[in-house]
Design a protein around this motif. Sequence first.
Motif, PDB file in Angstrom:
ATOM      1  N   VAL A   1      39.023  42.586  43.508  1.00 40.90           N
ATOM      2  CA  VAL A   1      38.343  41.430  44.107  1.00 40.90           C
ATOM      3  C   VAL A   1      39.341  40.450  44.712  1.00 40.90           C
ATOM      4  CG1 VAL A   1      36.876  39.433  43.602  1.00 40.90           C
ATOM      5  CG2 VAL A   1      36.352  41.635  42.564  1.00 40.90           C
ATOM      6  N   GLU A   2      40.494  40.307  44.082  1.00 39.09           N
ATOM      7  CA  GLU A   2      41.484  39.329  44.539  1.00 39.09           C
ATOM      8  C   GLU A   2      42.079  39.673  45.900  1.00 39.09           C
ATOM      9  OE1 GLU A   2      44.376  38.782  41.468  1.00 39.09           O
ATOM     10  OE2 GLU A   2      42.875  38.308  39.944  1.00 39.09           O
ATOM     11  N   SER A   3      41.882  40.915  46.363  1.00 38.53           N
ATOM     12  CA  SER A   3      42.401  41.308  47.678  1.00 38.53           C
ATOM     13  C   SER A   3      41.462  40.876  48.811  1.00 38.53           C
ATOM     14  CB  SER A   3      42.598  42.824  47.741  1.00 38.53           C
ATOM     15  OG  SER A   3      41.347  43.501  47.659  1.00 38.53           O
ATOM     16  N   LEU A   4      40.256  40.435  48.465  1.00 42.59           N
ATOM     17  CA  LEU A   4      39.294  40.016  49.490  1.00 42.59           C
ATOM     18  C   LEU A   4      39.711  38.709  50.137  1.00 42.59           C
ATOM     19  CD1 LEU A   4      35.825  40.696  47.767  1.00 42.59           C
ATOM     20  CD2 LEU A   4      37.036  42.142  49.400  1.00 42.59           C
TER      21      LEU A   4
ATOM     22  N   ASN B   1      33.558  28.102  44.011  1.00 39.81           N
ATOM     23  CA  ASN B   1      33.000  29.432  43.770  1.00 39.81           C
ATOM     24  C   ASN B   1      32.479  29.589  42.351  1.00 39.81           C
ATOM     25  OD1 ASN B   1      33.550  31.644  46.097  1.00 39.81           O
ATOM     26  ND2 ASN B   1      35.090  30.033  46.185  1.00 39.81           N
ATOM     27  N   TYR B   2      33.260  29.140  41.379  1.00 40.91           N
ATOM     28  CA  TYR B   2      32.838  29.302  39.988  1.00 40.91           C
ATOM     29  C   TYR B   2      31.658  28.389  39.649  1.00 40.91           C
ATOM     30  CZ  TYR B   2      36.437  32.547  38.433  1.00 40.91           C
ATOM     31  OH  TYR B   2      37.207  33.666  38.246  1.00 40.91           O
ATOM     32  N   SER B   3      31.543  27.255  40.345  1.00 37.20           N
ATOM     33  CA  SER B   3      30.389  26.384  40.090  1.00 37.20           C
ATOM     34  C   SER B   3      29.106  27.049  40.570  1.00 37.20           C
ATOM     35  CB  SER B   3      30.571  25.033  40.789  1.00 37.20           C
ATOM     36  OG  SER B   3      30.538  25.183  42.203  1.00 37.20           O
ATOM     37  N   MET B   4      29.165  27.722  41.730  1.00 39.91           N
ATOM     38  CA  MET B   4      27.983  28.431  42.225  1.00 39.91           C
ATOM     39  C   MET B   4      27.641  29.610  41.323  1.00 39.91           C
ATOM     40  SD  MET B   4      28.169  28.352  46.401  1.00 39.91           S
ATOM     41  CE  MET B   4      29.849  28.943  46.603  1.00 39.91           C
ATOM     42  N   SER B   5      28.677  30.318  40.867  1.00 41.50           N
ATOM     43  CA  SER B   5      28.468  31.461  39.977  1.00 41.50           C
ATOM     44  C   SER B   5      27.902  31.030  38.632  1.00 41.50           C
ATOM     45  CB  SER B   5      29.799  32.193  39.766  1.00 41.50           C
ATOM     46  OG  SER B   5      29.636  33.341  38.981  1.00 41.50           O
ATOM     47  N   THR B   6      28.345  29.876  38.149  1.00 39.14           N
ATOM     48  CA  THR B   6      27.928  29.392  36.830  1.00 39.14           C
ATOM     49  C   THR B   6      26.511  28.836  36.851  1.00 39.14           C
ATOM     50  OG1 THR B   6      30.227  28.869  36.249  1.00 39.14           O
ATOM     51  CG2 THR B   6      28.501  27.805  34.951  1.00 39.14           C
ATOM     52  N   THR B   7      26.209  27.955  37.806  1.00 42.68           N
ATOM     53  CA  THR B   7      24.882  27.325  37.837  1.00 42.68           C
ATOM     54  C   THR B   7      23.791  28.294  38.287  1.00 42.68           C
ATOM     55  OG1 THR B   7      25.370  26.458  40.053  1.00 42.68           O
ATOM     56  CG2 THR B   7      25.750  24.985  38.184  1.00 42.68           C
ATOM     57  N   ALA B   8      24.181  29.317  39.068  1.00 47.43           N
ATOM     58  CA  ALA B   8      23.212  30.350  39.446  1.00 47.43           C
ATOM     59  C   ALA B   8      23.091  31.413  38.365  1.00 47.43           C
ATOM     60  CB  ALA B   8      23.617  31.000  40.763  1.00 47.43           C
ATOM     61  N   THR B   9      23.921  31.277  37.318  1.00 47.40           N
ATOM     62  CA  THR B   9      24.037  32.280  36.238  1.00 47.40           C
ATOM     63  C   THR B   9      24.176  33.669  36.848  1.00 47.40           C
ATOM     64  OG1 THR B   9      21.625  32.505  35.927  1.00 47.40           O
ATOM     65  CG2 THR B   9      22.753  30.880  34.585  1.00 47.40           C
TER      66      THR B   9
ATOM     67  N   GLY C   1      27.575  35.298  37.833  1.00 45.01           N
ATOM     68  CA  GLY C   1      28.646  36.049  37.196  1.00 45.01           C
ATOM     69  C   GLY C   1      29.701  36.622  38.112  1.00 45.01           C
ATOM     70  N   PHE C   2      29.530  36.517  39.454  1.00 45.64           N
ATOM     71  CA  PHE C   2      30.587  36.982  40.345  1.00 45.64           C
ATOM     72  C   PHE C   2      31.840  36.139  40.134  1.00 45.64           C
ATOM     73  CE2 PHE C   2      28.005  39.176  43.913  1.00 45.64           C
ATOM     74  CZ  PHE C   2      28.226  40.402  43.322  1.00 45.64           C
ATOM     75  N   SER C   3      32.991  36.809  40.117  1.00 43.15           N
ATOM     76  CA  SER C   3      34.258  36.128  39.900  1.00 43.15           C
ATOM     77  C   SER C   3      35.130  36.297  41.129  1.00 43.15           C
ATOM     78  CB  SER C   3      34.959  36.719  38.668  1.00 43.15           C
ATOM     79  OG  SER C   3      36.264  36.220  38.528  1.00 43.15           O
ATOM     80  N   ILE C   4      36.058  35.392  41.352  1.00 45.48           N
ATOM     81  CA  ILE C   4      37.017  35.542  42.441  1.00 45.48           C
ATOM     82  C   ILE C   4      38.316  36.146  41.919  1.00 45.48           C
ATOM     83  CG2 ILE C   4      36.054  33.657  43.809  1.00 45.48           C
ATOM     84  CD1 ILE C   4      38.328  31.890  42.853  1.00 45.48           C
ATOM     85  N   HIS C   5      38.302  36.545  40.645  1.00 45.60           N
ATOM     86  CA  HIS C   5      39.426  37.260  40.046  1.00 45.60           C
ATOM     87  C   HIS C   5      38.974  38.659  39.650  1.00 45.60           C
ATOM     88  CE1 HIS C   5      40.483  32.946  39.228  1.00 45.60           C
ATOM     89  NE2 HIS C   5      41.638  33.372  39.730  1.00 45.60           N
ATOM     90  N   ASN C   6      39.918  39.553  39.473  1.00 43.66           N
ATOM     91  CA  ASN C   6      39.585  40.921  39.090  1.00 43.66           C
ATOM     92  C   ASN C   6      38.889  40.936  37.739  1.00 43.66           C
ATOM     93  OD1 ASN C   6      40.661  42.047  41.408  1.00 43.66           O
ATOM     94  ND2 ASN C   6      42.698  42.252  40.525  1.00 43.66           N
ATOM     95  N   GLY C   7      37.804  41.708  37.638  1.00 45.03           N
ATOM     96  CA  GLY C   7      36.996  41.700  36.430  1.00 45.03           C
ATOM     97  C   GLY C   7      36.149  40.433  36.403  1.00 45.03           C
ATOM     98  N   THR C   8      35.376  40.254  35.355  1.00 44.00           N
ATOM     99  CA  THR C   8      34.566  39.042  35.216  1.00 44.00           C
ATOM    100  C   THR C   8      35.110  38.130  34.137  1.00 44.00           C
ATOM    101  OG1 THR C   8      33.097  40.229  33.721  1.00 44.00           O
ATOM    102  CG2 THR C   8      32.464  40.167  36.036  1.00 44.00           C
ATOM    103  N   ILE C   9      36.308  38.428  33.647  1.00 39.69           N
ATOM    104  CA  ILE C   9      36.890  37.564  32.618  1.00 39.69           C
ATOM    105  C   ILE C   9      37.239  36.214  33.219  1.00 39.69           C
ATOM    106  CG2 ILE C   9      38.933  37.215  31.186  1.00 39.69           C
ATOM    107  CD1 ILE C   9      38.811  40.053  30.351  1.00 39.69           C
TER     108      ILE C   9
ATOM    109  N   SER D   1      32.935  36.064  31.251  1.00 40.60           N
ATOM    110  CA  SER D   1      33.493  36.330  29.934  1.00 40.60           C
ATOM    111  C   SER D   1      34.859  35.684  29.797  1.00 40.60           C
ATOM    112  CB  SER D   1      33.606  37.836  29.704  1.00 40.60           C
ATOM    113  OG  SER D   1      34.128  38.110  28.428  1.00 40.60           O
ATOM    114  N   ASN D   2      35.216  35.310  28.571  1.00 41.98           N
ATOM    115  CA  ASN D   2      36.555  34.787  28.299  1.00 41.98           C
ATOM    116  C   ASN D   2      37.352  35.745  27.420  1.00 41.98           C
ATOM    117  OD1 ASN D   2      35.122  34.412  25.948  1.00 41.98           O
ATOM    118  ND2 ASN D   2      35.897  32.344  25.559  1.00 41.98           N
ATOM    119  N   THR D   3      36.776  36.919  27.157  1.00 43.69           N
ATOM    120  CA  THR D   3      37.468  37.936  26.373  1.00 43.69           C
ATOM    121  C   THR D   3      36.746  39.264  26.583  1.00 43.69           C
ATOM    122  OG1 THR D   3      38.316  38.494  24.167  1.00 43.69           O
ATOM    123  CG2 THR D   3      36.104  37.590  24.287  1.00 43.69           C
ATOM    124  N   ASP D   4      37.327  40.345  26.072  1.00 41.90           N
ATOM    125  CA  ASP D   4      36.706  41.658  26.202  1.00 41.90           C
ATOM    126  C   ASP D   4      35.831  41.916  24.978  1.00 41.90           C
ATOM    127  OD1 ASP D   4      35.944  44.203  26.677  1.00 41.90           O
ATOM    128  OD2 ASP D   4      37.950  45.094  26.621  1.00 41.90           O
TER     129      ASP D   4
END
Length: 484
Positions: A120-123, A211-219, A221-229, A319-322
Amino acid sequence: MVNWRIITKIIGSLLFIEAFFMGCCMVMALSFHEDDMMAFMTSTMLTFSGAFIFLFFGREAENSLSRRDAYVVVTLTWVVFSFFGMFPFLIHGTMSSITDAYFETMSGFSTTGATVIDDVESLPHGLLFWRSLMQWIGGLGIVFFTIAILPSLVGGSVKVFAAEATGPMRSKMHPRLSTSAKWIWSIYLLLTITCALSFWLAGMDWFGATNYSMSTTATGGFSIHNGTIFLAKPSIQYLAILFQFLAGINFTLLYVSIFKLKVGSLFRNSEFKMYVVTIIIATIWIMYMLITRLDYSIEPAFRSALFQVVSFITTTGLSNTDAGAWPHITWAILMLLMFMGACAGSTTGGFKSIRVLLLLKVLRNEFRHILHPNAVLPVKMNGQSVPQGRLVTLLAFATIYVISLLLVTTIMTVSGIDITNALTISFSLISNVGAGLDTNMGPQMSWADLSCGIKWLCSFLMLVGRLEIIAVLVLFTRSFWKEN
């Protein structure tokens, strides 16, 4: 019969809105001087062209919708939006497969958050912003957004609201639905802006915070970092917990408590109380397991448990962990939360807390009937009796929900996916969570390895989950298309 003219007219008007949002992403791409600007320019032009074509076929249509038209227009809107929404990914070259592009777009609009992009980070920034914007638009509903800004377009807006809204019981804060829609979207916008400012003040850069505010309030989960952590410091994680929690509350209830200053109405609401109690019990249970089984210290155990519990019950998927490395009992807890979901009338997916509460009350009454066969035992919610028809609909919904899960799980198992992953994928997609629980299908997973056929099935499942199953499946019944 279905009035196709008004349906195409509405979809055409909605596509203008999608084209406008694509134009915003084009500006974002231009500001960062990246190679996705032409992709958004072309996609915007194609979407505008599609809008004019739909409007041409819908010319001279009367602004009057039947209930049947409402269900068709809602389902088709989500399908068509996802079709045009995949163009930036295909034109830019991020994805060469229509299957992958459509899966990603449907995942965004349905706020599921499952991604087939490994890196995702390559986008470029424009595409990252488009992914976040898609789920923000879909958070409260695409057609519901139209009711707020173009109420004159949909004469039968109440029917559309019934087809797209979540939960078994509809509540209005104003006699005019368009006014209610504007208030709800105002709360949604205020929540998003406040979340973004909070993230920024806590140390995030402005792009990440947005980006994270839109992902959070819309519940979503898309992340701008690799994975959803959620790669952030503890203060940002606590802020994410807070805004995910708020986004899981019925927005009508938020309006009453915030704008009318009736905070007490929150704690008198049965569904909200169940939502809070469930989070507390699940957090304490998982926290205990982390401390005793994995030697976590108290604060990290509390933060990790609370983050995962709120993320799964609100079907966000951040997520904040696996969690895949946690004891298996925690998987069962998180799967139950994934199934249950937060409050109706919020941006979340899942079965909804109010339905679980109603089912528990129905079961309680059935046990009482064994002892008192002639007793009249009404099911009450917030002091009001629930009509028998609603309870029948609830039981039908629960039955279809379980049958859908079992059917999709069986199909995935037959296709070669192991039973654990098949079950968690089915739960995850129909609940619009987007995260699995197995170590191979956890927060670090990629959905890219699924076959094309399964991805199309997953896309359909995400749509069905977002529109709460019956609104989509009714289109496949013979009686729906009969003239009378």
